[in-house]
Structure formats: C-alpha cells, structure tokens
Design an enzyme around this catalytic site. Structure first.
Site, PDB file in Angstrom:
ATOM      1  N   ILE A  70       6.538 -43.681  -0.045  1.00 40.30           N
ATOM      2  CA  ILE A  70       5.115 -43.814  -0.356  1.00 40.30           C
ATOM      3  C   ILE A  70       4.640 -42.529  -1.043  1.00 40.30           C
ATOM      4  CG2 ILE A  70       2.803 -44.267   0.611  1.00 40.30           C
ATOM      5  CD1 ILE A  70       4.819 -46.549   1.170  1.00 40.30           C
ATOM      6  N   CYS A 128       8.274 -34.972   5.750  1.00 38.71           N
ATOM      7  CA  CYS A 128       8.295 -36.148   4.891  1.00 38.71           C
ATOM      8  C   CYS A 128       9.312 -35.950   3.789  1.00 38.71           C
ATOM      9  CB  CYS A 128       6.931 -36.419   4.270  1.00 38.71           C
ATOM     10  SG  CYS A 128       6.996 -37.880   3.229  1.00 38.71           S
ATOM     11  N   ILE A 189      11.820 -39.035  15.598  1.00 38.39           N
ATOM     12  CA  ILE A 189      12.204 -38.469  14.315  1.00 38.39           C
ATOM     13  C   ILE A 189      11.354 -39.057  13.180  1.00 38.39           C
ATOM     14  CG2 ILE A 189      14.582 -38.016  14.966  1.00 38.39           C
ATOM     15  CD1 ILE A 189      15.462 -40.563  13.552  1.00 38.39           C
ATOM     16  N   THR A 191      11.640 -40.096   9.103  1.00 42.93           N
ATOM     17  CA  THR A 191      12.655 -40.966   8.500  1.00 42.93           C
ATOM     18  C   THR A 191      13.880 -40.180   8.032  1.00 42.93           C
ATOM     19  OG1 THR A 191      11.456 -40.750   6.437  1.00 42.93           O
ATOM     20  CG2 THR A 191      11.001 -42.705   7.753  1.00 42.93           C
ATOM     21  N   GLY A 215      13.196 -48.094  11.085  1.00 45.22           N
ATOM     22  CA  GLY A 215      13.499 -49.418  11.617  1.00 45.22           C
ATOM     23  C   GLY A 215      14.630 -49.390  12.631  1.00 45.22           C
ATOM     24  N   GLY A 241      11.499 -43.820  16.201  1.00 44.97           N
ATOM     25  CA  GLY A 241      12.639 -44.113  15.339  1.00 44.97           C
ATOM     26  C   GLY A 241      13.275 -45.411  15.793  1.00 44.97           C
ATOM     27  N   GLY A 263       6.754 -47.653  14.709  1.00 45.10           N
ATOM     28  CA  GLY A 263       6.509 -47.570  13.277  1.00 45.10           C
ATOM     29  C   GLY A 263       6.807 -48.861  12.547  1.00 45.10           C
TER      30      GLY A 263
END
Ligand SMILES: Cc1cc2nc3c(=O)[nH]c(=O)nc-3n(C[C@H](O)[C@H](O)[C@H](O)COP(=O)(O)OP(=O)(O)OC[C@H]3O[C@@H](n4cnc5c(N)ncnc54)[C@H](O)[C@@H]3O)c2cc1C
Ligand SMILES: Cc1cc2nc3c(=O)[nH]c(=O)nc-3n(C[C@H](O)[C@H](O)[C@H](O)COP(=O)(O)O)c2cc1C
Ligand code: FES
Lengths: 301, 263
Positions: A70, A128, A189, A191, A215, A241, A263
């Site tokens: 993003i 990020c 965590i 990503t 995911g 996470g 998330g």
C-alpha cells in the site's frame, strides 16, 4: 472469568485488537463488528501530512496469505484528528494510533499532535517494508531503532509500542534495543517481505515489485518470534501475524503475547475479531481458566 | 444505507453461456438492496486462496430474492466457481460498491457500452432503464453473443465483434462511430464497463463530445469494503476520504465519472 489484560497501564477489556492497516479506523467494519466488543482498535498508520502511497496493483493473493504494498497511504494527522479520533472516541474501546514517518521529526510531529487526544497508546511503525525512506530503515538496525525510540519517548505523553519488523537476522536484538530505549511495549510481527511474479506476462505482480506478506501462512514464524522476544524482554508484547481465530490467538498468548492483533483475517472473515473474542471465552470455560493472564507466556519449557 | 454482510448463499441455477463464460444465480434477501453496477465478492472453498473474488451483479430479482452473476473463468478461483451446481452454497460478501447513477439517465438518450466480460454488469443497468431512451452496444470477440437476447428485450442493441462474424467488425467504439455517421446515434450520456483500453477510448470520446461518461473500473482488491486501501484509482481531484488523489474502487467506485479519474 477475567478476560482483561493490562499493557503499560492501559487496560483492555479483552486481548483482541485489530492489526494496523487492515481495519481502517473501524468505520468500514461497523456493519460486521460491534467495535465496543474489541479490546482495542489499532488504526491505519498516520503521518504528519497525507501520503499518496504506491501505484497499483498494491495487493495480491499468495498461497495461504497475501502480499501488500500500500505504501502507507494515509489522509494525514489533520483530517485524522477531526474525523477518525472523534469517531473512535464515541466507542467503548481503547484507541491505539499507528504512526509512520520518513524522518524522526515527522514521527515526533504526529506523536505530539496525539499527546493530548483521547488515544490510549501509540504504535510506532518502524517496520513497513513498502516505503523506501524512513519507516523500515529504523526497524532494521538497533542503532537507528534506539535513536528513534528514545526521541519519541522524550516527546510522548502516552505509552509507546514499537512495532518490529521480522525482516531482520535476530528479532530479539531489536526487541532488546526497543526495551532499553524506553519502549513501553513491542508489537510483532509486521509483514515479511515477499514477491510474486506473473509467469504469463513475465512481470512483477505488484507495481512495487515486493510486498509485505501476511495471513495464515506466516503464523508459525510470528509465533516463534513472539516466543523468542518474550524470553528476551520484560515489556509486554502484542502478537500478530496470521491470526484468524481463537486457537491462533491463544497460541500467541501461550508463546508470550499479552494481547493479539488480527490483520489479513479481517479480509477473509470480517467477523474474525468478535469470533476470536467469543472463542477465547469458550476456551477459558472449557479449560477452567479464571484469568486470561494465566495464559500469557505459559508455554516456555 | 444497506448493511454489508458475509453470508453463505445457495446457488439456485448455473449455466455455461459461452466458452469460459458462466452464469450463477444466488438466493439472497440482499437482492432487495442491490443496484445495477454494484458487486459482490465470492470466497473460494480452497483454504489456500483466501481473498474474495469481486464479481459484478448482472441481474437483480428483488421479488424472487435472487442475484444473477456472469463471469469468465480467469484463474483458479473462477475456475472453482464454474464447477458449482444448483444447490451448492458459496460464501458471499456484499453488497459492495456504488453502482450506476440511474437517475442521470432519465429523460436523456443514454448509450450503454459493454466490452467482453464487461457486458454482464451493464445488463442490469439496461434492465433498470427499461422504457427509457437507451441504446446498447456490445463488443464481443466472436459469434458467441452471450446475454445479447436479454439486451434485446429491454433496449435497442447493436453488436461489434473483433473477428467481424456478427455486426460491426472491430470494437465498441468503431460501432459507435459508424452509428453516429448514419445519424442513428446522438447520446447525451454514456454508461460503460469493459477492458481498460476501451474505457480509455470512451473517456476520450466523451470528452470530445462534451458529455458525461460513467466507467466501471477494476482493481485488485483485498478487503472489498474500503479498509485496506489496496484498490485505489487515480482521481483528478483530491478525494475527500483519502485527502490525496486516490479513490477506493471498492467503495467510491467501481463506477466513476470519466472526468473524475485518470486512467
Ligand atoms: C469490481 C469488479 C467487478 C468484477 N466483475 C466481474 C464480473 O462480473 N465477471 C467477471 O468475469 N469478472 C469480474 N471481475 C474480475 C474478477 O474479479 C476476476 O476475474 C477474478 O477475481 C479472478 O479470480 P481467479 O481466482 O479466477 O483468478 P486468479 O488470477 O487466480 O486470481 C488471483 C487473485 O487476483 C485477483 N484478480 C485476478 N484478476 C482480477 C481482476 N481482473 N480484477 C480484480 N481482481 C483480480 C483475484 O481476485 C485473486 O485475489 C470483476 C472485478 C472487479 C474488481
Ligand atoms: C493491507 C495491509 C496494510 C497494512 N498497513 C500497516 C500499517 O499502516 N502500519 C503497520 O504498522 N502495519 C501495517 N500492516 C501490517 C499488519 O498490521 C500486520 O502486522 C501484518 O499484516 C501481520 O498480521 P496478519 O497476518 O494478521 O495480517 C498492514 C498489513 C496489511 C495486510
Ligand atoms: S479492497 Fe480494500 S479498500 Fe478496496
């Protein structure tokens, strides 16, 4: 039965929160979730001014998860203070604002704006993977992390959560640096940096080439890192996470997390947060656990 | 405002309409809340493929409480959907997006343009505008004219095919120009859905004519509900929600006024 947990003096009615960037400021999920039921809402990262973010495609599915790049698009702190904070203030949940910036000064500017707001804590995103300057640079070396943590702590009137990157050789080094610099808590965590290539077009799928993986597929890595950090530091840990349900959340708590965040699972099941809260309660009943705090770090031998 | 939900819905009918193109009818009370140009997102049953697949609403029957979806098999997810049969259930997120502004068409000469798998979403529009002054031009690859009969029932319909087997040879815009030259077309407003090159050409055409054109855009999505900011498109003005020149296709869209977006 007690489901409340306390992090840096802030009591959450239950340990379930939303992971930054996956839930907006909660408005978009109101049709699905009673926000009053959540331990906390963690907002999308906000900077001192609006950020455009990256070009599209910004998201793609991967086996058991997704990649996102993003690029921290956000409306900036001005609109955020006018729109998002009052909205969240009307809900019976703790507000945690995720903060991003390119430079220490930019982070500090946001922190100072939030100091006198009804925000319970601030989560500092130094991890990020999708922005080229700032952000992750602070989260990948202990010296930079120490410096930014100290600087933010010097200006912050609210407890500070440093959000750690898993894209490092030894996450406990980062956790220890954050603790030593005065962080009130850590969250992990963020990503994992990934990549996907379209073999038909022979091109990167994401415009940014790389993206952060999240995911269910990343969960074992996250559980391991939460466990390692729990052994390394005394400050509370917010684990995330790949959490999709109560079983996952409990696993993180047993590994040492005082609270958990959900998330990407919101995209898969928009009811995931409330279902997780109910599932934790059912587990506590079934296991005859009176106080959820008994679960935190219970597995360490 | 309608409430978005994720529910398991029953499939009451499936049918193959053309090579790789399938129809699915879903039983859901949410049909009462749906409008032309809005979409739903369907989840696969394969637990390794987790994100929902956005599919536009092709037809709405509020009395029967059904939604009609028509989709092309583009990968594993839509491939799985094509194996579903009557009586199966599918997890659906909806109703999503803004839809076409039908009131803008009333009392005007409306031109509806659909290309390829962009044809299904504009059928619902044509049906909703039945009785108005509407012309539809549909662009197909070849003589497999899926949904053409449904358009014939509600509006004046022309066809363009890439291989020239039916109607005008070429694309939708070629057919538009041809009808204009013949004096059979003089639109005041355009509604469209189709591949990006087609939408770009429509945007240019509408600018030349000085008429409004509504385009239905596609972008990769994760949440489908406006939270993740994955699905943005570039806008000509600062978007109120984002404070930058980005609007969310899943929420502010998928239908945009051509002059508002940079494509
Ligand atoms: C608002 C909207 C409405 C749509 N309406 C229709 C419709 O009515 N009929 C139809 O046939 N198709 C429609 N599409 C395209 C459809 O969503 C994709 O073809 C589908 O997601 C492909 O999934 P897959 O698993 O078969 O393909 P894969 O390529 O295996 O999918 C991998 C991932 O990419 C995403 N993806 C792939 N192609 C697209 C695409 N073109 N747009 C968005 N995401 C994509 C998938 O959702 C999935 O997350 C629409 C897309 C959008 C954004
Ligand atoms: C679309 C998306 C946007 C995200 N945006 C942010 C962000 O703005 N700030 C941040 O600290 N983390 C952000 N994250 C990371 C998540 O908060 C979380 O750490 C990560 O996704 C792992 O959890 P999950 O597997 O449950 O998604 C984002 C993740 C996703 C999927
Ligand atoms: S898909 Fe998440 S904001 Fe549109």
């Amino acid at each position: 039965m007690n489901t409340a947990v306390t992090i840096a003096g802030v009591t959450l009615k239950n340990p379930v929160m939303t992971a930054s960037g996956t839930f907006g400021s909660g408005m978009e999920y109101q049709d699905f979730v009673d926000l009053n039921a959540l331990g906390a809402v963690v907002t999308k990262g906000v900077a001192n001014v609006p950020w455009e973010g990256n070009p599209t495609p910004r998201v793609t599915e991967v086996y058991g998860g997704m990649l996102n790049a993003i690029g921290l698009q956000n409306p900036g702190i001005d609109l955020f203070m006018q729109r998002d904070i009052p909205f969240l203030e009307s809900k019976d949940t703790q507000i945690i604002v995720n903060v991003c910036g390119h430079t220490i000064e930019e982070y500090v500017e946001v922190v100072e704006r939030l100091n006198d707001s009804p925000v319970a804590m601030m989560e500092i995103n130094v991890s990020c993977p999708n922005v080229k300057v700032g952000a992750i640079a602070f989260g990948q070396n202990t010296k930079a992390l120490t410096e930014i943590t100290k600087e933010i702590k010097a200006h912050a009137k609210k407890p500070i959560i440093m959000k750690l990157s898993p894209n490092v050789t030894d996450i406990t080094e980062m956790a220890k640096a954050a603790e030593a610099a005065g962080a009130d808590a850590i969250s992990l965590i963020n990503t994992l940096t990934g990549m996907k290539i379209d073999i038909q077009r022979k091109k990167f799928v994401l415009a940014n080439r790389t993206g952060g993986m999240s995911g269910p597929a990343i969960k074992p890595i996250a559980v391991r890192m939460v466990y390692q950090c729990a052994q390394a530091v005394k400050i509370p840990i917010i684990g995330m996470g790949g959490i999709s349900n109560a079983e996952d959340a409990i696993e993180f708590m047993l590994a040492g997390a005082s609270a958990v965040a959900i998330g990407a699972a919101n995209f898969i099941n928009p009811y995931a947060t409330v279902e997780t809260i109910r599932g934790i309660e059912a587990y506590m009943k079934q296991q005859h656990i009176d106080d959820i705090n008994e679960l935190i770090g219970a597995v360490h031998e | 405002m309608t409430q978005k939900r994720k529910t398991n819905v029953t499939i009451t009918k499936t049918k193959q309409l053309a090579t790789g193109v399938y129809e699915m009818i879903l039983q859901t009370p949410q049909a009462k809340e749906a409008g032309a140009g809005q979409f739903v997102a369907l989840y696969t049953k394969d637990r390794s493929r987790l994100l929902p697949r956005p599919i536009s609403i092709c037809g709405i029957d509020p009395e029967q409480e059904t939604l009609r979806l028509v989709y092309r098999v583009a990968g594993a997810g839509t491939g799985e959907f094509s194996t579903y049969r009557e009586g199966d259930t599918v997890a659906m997120l909806g109703i999503l997006g803004n839809g076409y502004p039908l009131d803008q068409a009333r009392g005007k000469q409306a031109l509806i343009l659909g290309g390829g798998i962009g044809i299904p979403p504009i059928l619902g529009l044509a049906q909703a505008l039945k009785g108005e002054n509407v012309t539809a031009i549909l662009g197909y690859r070849d003589r497999e004219l899926f949904l053409k009969d449904d358009f014939d029932q509600v509006c004046q319909t022309y066809v363009a095919t890439e291989d020239g087997s039916v109607g005008t040879k070429g694309n939708v815009l070629d057919a538009v120009r041809m009808l204009e030259e013949k004096g059979e077309l003089n639109p005041d407003i355009i509604f469209s859905c189709g591949p990006l090159p087609m939408l770009k050409a429509i945007k240019k055409y509408a600018e030349e004519r000085g008429i409004p054109a509504y385009l239905s855009l596609e972008e990769r999505m994760a949440c489908g509900v406006g939270a993740c900011l994955g699905c943005v498109c570039k806008t000509t003005h600062k978007d109120e929600h984002s404070q930058v020149n980005n609007a969310r296709v899943c929420t502010e869209g998928p239908v945009f006024l051509a002059s508002d977006v940079m494509i």
